[in-house]
Design a protein around this motif. Structure first.
Motif, PDB file in Angstrom:
ATOM      1  N   LEU A 162       0.802  -1.220   0.000  1.00  0.00           N
ATOM      2  CA  LEU A 162       0.000   0.000   0.000  1.00  0.00           C
ATOM      3  C   LEU A 162       0.838   1.275   0.000  1.00  0.00           C
ATOM      4  N   ALA A 165       3.867   1.554  -1.301  1.00  0.00           N
ATOM      5  CA  ALA A 165       4.855   1.532  -2.384  1.00  0.00           C
ATOM      6  C   ALA A 165       4.751   2.814  -3.199  1.00  0.00           C
ATOM      7  N   GLU A 174      -2.930   4.443  -7.714  1.00  0.00           N
ATOM      8  CA  GLU A 174      -2.495   3.437  -8.697  1.00  0.00           C
ATOM      9  C   GLU A 174      -2.358   2.071  -8.039  1.00  0.00           C
ATOM     10  N   THR A 175      -1.819   2.041  -6.829  1.00  0.00           N
ATOM     11  CA  THR A 175      -1.697   0.775  -6.104  1.00  0.00           C
ATOM     12  C   THR A 175      -3.074   0.176  -5.844  1.00  0.00           C
ATOM     13  N   GLN A 190      -4.474  -1.179  -9.035  1.00  0.00           N
ATOM     14  CA  GLN A 190      -3.837  -2.446  -9.411  1.00  0.00           C
ATOM     15  C   GLN A 190      -4.410  -3.603  -8.613  1.00  0.00           C
ATOM     16  N   PHE A 245       2.817  -7.026  -5.683  1.00  0.00           N
ATOM     17  CA  PHE A 245       2.268  -5.855  -5.012  1.00  0.00           C
ATOM     18  C   PHE A 245       2.756  -5.723  -3.582  1.00  0.00           C
ATOM     19  N   ASP A 253       5.392  -5.016  -0.623  1.00  0.00           N
ATOM     20  CA  ASP A 253       6.588  -4.218  -0.422  1.00  0.00           C
ATOM     21  C   ASP A 253       7.101  -4.536   0.975  1.00  0.00           C
TER      22      ASP A 253
END
Length: 142
Positions: free
Chosen positions: A2, A4, A111-112, A115, A135, A137
């Motif tokens: 989340l 990233a 964007e995260t 995705q 996804f 991190d």
């Protein structure tokens, strides 16, 4: 995951009012149909997503819960039940998402989330399917 792509200031803004909770097997984190209060990130352990009485997914560390409900402003699509002792969740309100104000940070955050939602839409296993490892991190708290 989340956070990233967020700058240190963006991370701080998102996580400043986050609440970490620890659950035990059988604890209910979200109830299907409940109103939207925000997201949760599984920090450690495992939860199950249930629609009615049917388990539709098991989700572990790094998974983001409640994305579609939060983005769409609709009730929860599944109940989330803790499966393992010591499962830790990080709770983020919708207002925490709105506190991320820098253009680059807001873009990275949304964007995260997009995705995660896109992965779930194309998945054969439904809207609560875990996102692929790409996804996650591991360098960040959430």
């Amino acid at each position: 995951m989340l956070t990233a792509g967020l700058s240190p200031a963006g991370r701080r803004a998102l996580l400043e009012h986050a609440l970490e909770i620890e659950g035990q097997p059988g604890d209910l984190a979200f109830r299907e149909g409940d109103g939207v209060r925000g997201l949760a990130v599984v920090l450690e352990g495992e939860v199950s997503a249930l629609r009615g009485d049917r388990a539709v997914a098991r989700l572990g560390a790094g998974e983001v819960l409640g994305v579609s409900s939060t983005v769409l402003g609709q009730g929860r699509q599944a109940s989330i039940v803790v499966e393992r002792p010591g499962t830790r969740l990080l709770l983020l309100s919708r207002s925490a998402l709105d506190r991320v104000t820098g253009t680059a940070d807001r873009t990275a955050l949304w964007e995260t989330l997009a995705q995660v939602l896109a992965w779930r839409v194309v998945s054969d296993r439904g809207a609560v399917e875990p996102a692929p490892e790409v996804f996650h991190d591991s360098d960040s708290a959430a």
